[in-house]
Design a protein around this motif. Structure first.
Motif, PDB file in Angstrom:
ATOM      1  N   SER A  25       9.285  23.634  39.132  1.00  0.00           N
ATOM      2  CA  SER A  25       9.238  22.709  38.006  1.00  0.00           C
ATOM      3  C   SER A  25       9.452  21.288  38.472  1.00  0.00           C
ATOM      4  N   ASP A  27       6.391  30.365  28.280  1.00  0.00           N
ATOM      5  CA  ASP A  27       6.932  29.655  29.437  1.00  0.00           C
ATOM      6  C   ASP A  27       7.266  30.664  30.538  1.00  0.00           C
ATOM      7  N   ASP A  49       5.589  28.492  37.255  1.00  0.00           N
ATOM      8  CA  ASP A  49       6.137  27.246  36.727  1.00  0.00           C
ATOM      9  C   ASP A  49       7.094  27.598  35.596  1.00  0.00           C
ATOM     10  N   VAL A  50       8.016  26.725  35.309  1.00  0.00           N
ATOM     11  CA  VAL A  50       8.950  26.942  34.216  1.00  0.00           C
ATOM     12  C   VAL A  50       8.290  26.584  32.891  1.00  0.00           C
TER      13      VAL A  50
END
Length: 85
Positions: A47, A26, A19-20
């Motif tokens: 995302s 992150d 995932d972003v």
């Protein structure tokens, strides 16, 4: 946790799917760190945000692709398959 597992040099990794936006590090941040030790590994970012929201990060990770949420299992499998070819 992923970075810790990548410390095992016997672990073969062909592709990162991440995932972003995540708590802590992150996706683009941990992937950049991972690519330092595993250059050339393909990357699929997912995302719920528009791709443009992290476009500057994507530019720093050449060869990465973006899969917008929501996506089906078929779409995920197709994207992974395309990246592994």
């Amino acid at each position: 946790q992923a970075l810790g597992q990548l410390a095992d040099g016997s672990l073969q990794v062909d592709l990162f799917v991440t995932d972003v936006i995540m708590p802590g590090k992150d996706g683009p941040t941990w992937v950049r760190e991972a690519l330092a030790a595993r250059p050339g590994t393909r990357v699929v970012f997912v995302s719920g945000y528009a791709e443009e929201a992290f476009g500057e990060h994507k530019a720093l990770i050449p060869g990465s692709v973006f899969l917008p949420k929501p996506f089906s299992l078929t779409e995920l499998c197709r994207t992974v398959d395309e990246e592994l070819r």
